[in-house]
Scaffold this motif. Structure first.
Motif, mmCIF file in Angstrom:
data_model
loop_
_atom_site.group_PDB
_atom_site.id
_atom_site.type_symbol
_atom_site.label_atom_id
_atom_site.label_comp_id
_atom_site.label_asym_id
_atom_site.label_seq_id
_atom_site.Cartn_x
_atom_site.Cartn_y
_atom_site.Cartn_z
ATOM 1 N N GLU A 37 25.602 37.111 53.969
ATOM 2 C CA GLU A 37 25.575 36.529 52.621
ATOM 3 C C GLU A 37 24.349 37.021 51.848
ATOM 4 N N GLU A 38 23.195 37.022 52.501
ATOM 5 C CA GLU A 38 21.946 37.444 51.841
ATOM 6 C C GLU A 38 22.026 38.925 51.449
ATOM 7 N N VAL A 58 14.341 40.313 41.760
ATOM 8 C CA VAL A 58 14.733 39.283 42.723
ATOM 9 C C VAL A 58 13.506 38.715 43.430
ATOM 10 N N LEU A 59 13.569 37.439 43.732
ATOM 11 C CA LEU A 59 12.524 36.832 44.559
ATOM 12 C C LEU A 59 13.183 36.275 45.824
ATOM 13 N N LEU A 60 12.665 36.667 46.987
ATOM 14 C CA LEU A 60 13.211 36.174 48.255
ATOM 15 C C LEU A 60 12.218 35.210 48.892
ATOM 16 N N TYR A 61 12.699 34.048 49.247
ATOM 17 C CA TYR A 61 11.851 33.064 49.920
ATOM 18 C C TYR A 61 12.355 32.817 51.331
ATOM 19 N N GLY A 62 11.483 32.305 52.167
ATOM 20 C CA GLY A 62 11.914 31.892 53.501
ATOM 21 C C GLY A 62 10.736 31.951 54.448
ATOM 22 N N CYS A 71 16.050 42.732 55.252
ATOM 23 C CA CYS A 71 17.198 42.828 54.334
ATOM 24 C C CYS A 71 16.808 43.595 53.074
ATOM 25 N N ALA A 72 15.590 43.365 52.572
ATOM 26 C CA ALA A 72 15.161 44.081 51.357
ATOM 27 C C ALA A 72 15.137 45.587 51.623
ATOM 28 N N LYS A 73 14.599 45.994 52.765
ATOM 29 C CA LYS A 73 14.517 47.431 53.076
ATOM 30 C C LYS A 73 15.910 48.004 53.358
ATOM 31 N N HIS A 74 16.687 47.237 54.108
ATOM 32 C CA HIS A 74 18.013 47.717 54.508
ATOM 33 C C HIS A 74 18.911 47.935 53.284
ATOM 34 N N VAL A 75 18.903 46.953 52.355
ATOM 35 C CA VAL A 75 19.728 47.075 51.153
ATOM 36 C C VAL A 75 19.209 48.237 50.296
ATOM 37 N N SER A 76 17.902 48.369 50.174
ATOM 38 C CA SER A 76 17.335 49.448 49.352
ATOM 39 C C SER A 76 17.700 50.817 49.928
ATOM 40 N N ARG A 77 17.602 50.924 51.245
ATOM 41 C CA ARG A 77 17.916 52.191 51.908
ATOM 42 C C ARG A 77 19.375 52.584 51.649
ATOM 43 N N GLU A 209 17.017 34.357 42.668
ATOM 44 C CA GLU A 209 16.184 33.896 43.798
ATOM 45 C C GLU A 209 17.079 33.542 44.967
ATOM 46 N N PHE A 210 16.679 33.966 46.151
ATOM 47 C CA PHE A 210 17.457 33.634 47.338
ATOM 48 C C PHE A 210 16.527 33.064 48.404
ATOM 49 N N VAL A 211 17.039 32.030 49.082
ATOM 50 C CA VAL A 211 16.241 31.444 50.162
ATOM 51 C C VAL A 211 16.863 31.825 51.503
ATOM 52 N N PHE A 212 16.039 32.363 52.399
ATOM 53 C CA PHE A 212 16.509 32.744 53.730
ATOM 54 C C PHE A 212 16.249 31.589 54.705
#
Ligand SMILES: Nc1ncnc2c1ncn2[C@@H]1O[C@H](COP(=O)(O)OP(=O)(O)OP(=O)(O)O)[C@@H](O)[C@H]1O
Length: 354
Positions: A37-38, A58-62, A71-77, A209-212
């Motif tokens: 989902e994230e 985007v702001l990711l919290y958790g 996830c940030a690196k994986h999606v960017s890649r 914004e997404f919360v992990f």
């Protein structure tokens, strides 16, 4: 005389591919578990980049170890690869704001990360030029090197001001400073971080914004199962992964800690010349993972917070019981510790201590 040769091992009886358990390893798609989902939300937010348009900020919290950076690196890649197929040049950089806390350091690291000096002919000196000179080079580099730039700012709350965010959001506004589109992915463990942001930056940076959430024991087990081939076949006792997963789940579901514990358990077996990673090694591995984490926390603290901590540790070591200490006792010890470090004690430390 002892021959050192007898202490070197020529092959590794425990690990087949230890890199899978190293801290900085970025796992492939098939080894990323339980964050569908994230990943979907992040992909949606950054999707416009594939058409050469501005991605959402985007702001990711958790909590720590919940897979935010991964996830940030994986999606960017993945974004970079897909955009490339569409003829759009997207690049991303990852900045650890705990290391680069000031505006100048961050601007320099972003410029450095995007720069290919052979292509641009631009150099990024370590020091000796002003913040505005770093910015000037950064915008030039972005113009030359990419259509869309994704800037991942991990531990964004450690930045000492919003200035860099202000600059990135201004530059991202169509063509004002450079022609390249910019998207920021901010990452923080502090859910309240947004409250202290400048209103203008907040409205620009926090488009989504997404919360992990923390992982539960089952998810942690799956994460480790997906990296089991880090070990040779048959060396892991069957109870090791479930035990590590249960312990890490108790401690706010931190996948980093789980993976660290698993690696340490393997290293303990290795150092004892044991061909099996035993369930009983997990308890020791946990202590080692905790010591590591603590060391990391202390490293990030200010010198005077460390002196207060050292004072408390010294008092506890010399105390017969686990009694509480009076503020004046702690402050006296703090003064002594400051003296040993040739540093002036802060009077305000007394308030912190009390
Ligand atoms: N869903 C997952 N699948 C596979 N590995 C994971 C997953 N989540 C986290 N990990 C692994 O756990 C470790 C910590 O993850 P990551 O650095 O992404 O956490 P984080 O939320 O960014 O933590 P911090 O806030 O401390 O930086 C990494 O080694 C990462 O590869």
């Amino acid at each position: 005389m002892t021959d050192p040769e007898e202490f070197f091992r020529r092959d590794d009886a425990i690990f087949a591919n230890k890199e899978l358990l190293e801290i900085n390893h970025l796992p492939t798609n098939d080894r990323i578990v339980g964050r569908d989902e994230e990943i979907k939300q992040l992909a949606n937010a950054t999707n416009p980049a594939i058409f050469g348009q501005s991605p959402s900020n985007v702001l990711l919290y958790g909590k720590t170890g919940t897979g935010k950076s991964l996830c940030a690196k994986h999606v960017s890649r993945t974004l970079v690869d897909i955009a490339d197929e569409e003829g759009i040049n997207v690049r991303y950089v990852y900045i650890d704001c705990a290391q680069d806390t000031t505006e100048t350091q961050t601007a320099r690291s972003i410029a450095f990360g995007f720069n290919d000096p052979d292509e641009t002919g631009i150099t990024i000196p370590e020091k000796g030029i002003s913040t505005s000179a770093y910015y000037k080079r950064l915008w030039e580099i972005l113009d030359q090197q990419t259509d869309v730039a994704i800037v991942i700012l991990d531990e964004i709350d450690k930045l000492d001001s919003d200035s860099i965010l202000m600059q990135l959001s201004r530059a991202g506004e169509a063509g004002k400073i450079c022609d390249c589109k910019i998207g920021v992915i901010g990452i923080s463990n502090k859910i309240k971080y947004k409250d202290r942001m400048d209103e203008r930056v907040k409205s620009s940076l926090c488009e989504r914004e997404f919360v992990f959430p923390p992982y539960d024991a089952n998810q942690l087990r799956e994460i480790m199962d997906a990296r089991k081939d880090a070990f040779h076949d048959g060396v892991l006792e069957s109870g090791v992964i479930p035990k590590v997963a249960a312990l890490a789940a108790q401690e706010h579901g931190d996948a980093r800690k789980a993976i660290d514990m698993l690696r340490y358990a393997g290293e303990i077996a290795q150092s004892r010349g044991d061909g099996t990673v035993k369930e009983s090694y997990v308890t020791e591995a946990r202590e080692q993972a905790e010591t590591d984490r603590f060391r990391e926390l202390i490293r990030g603290a200010t010198p005077h917070s460390r002196y207060v901590l050292q004072s408390l540790a010294l008092l506890s070591l010399n105390s017969e019981s686990d009694d509480q200490f009076r503020t004046t006792t702690i402050y006296d010890m703090y003064e002594r510790v400051c003296g040993e470090h040739a540093s002036e004690p802060f009077l305000s430390a007394a308030f912190v201590i009390s």
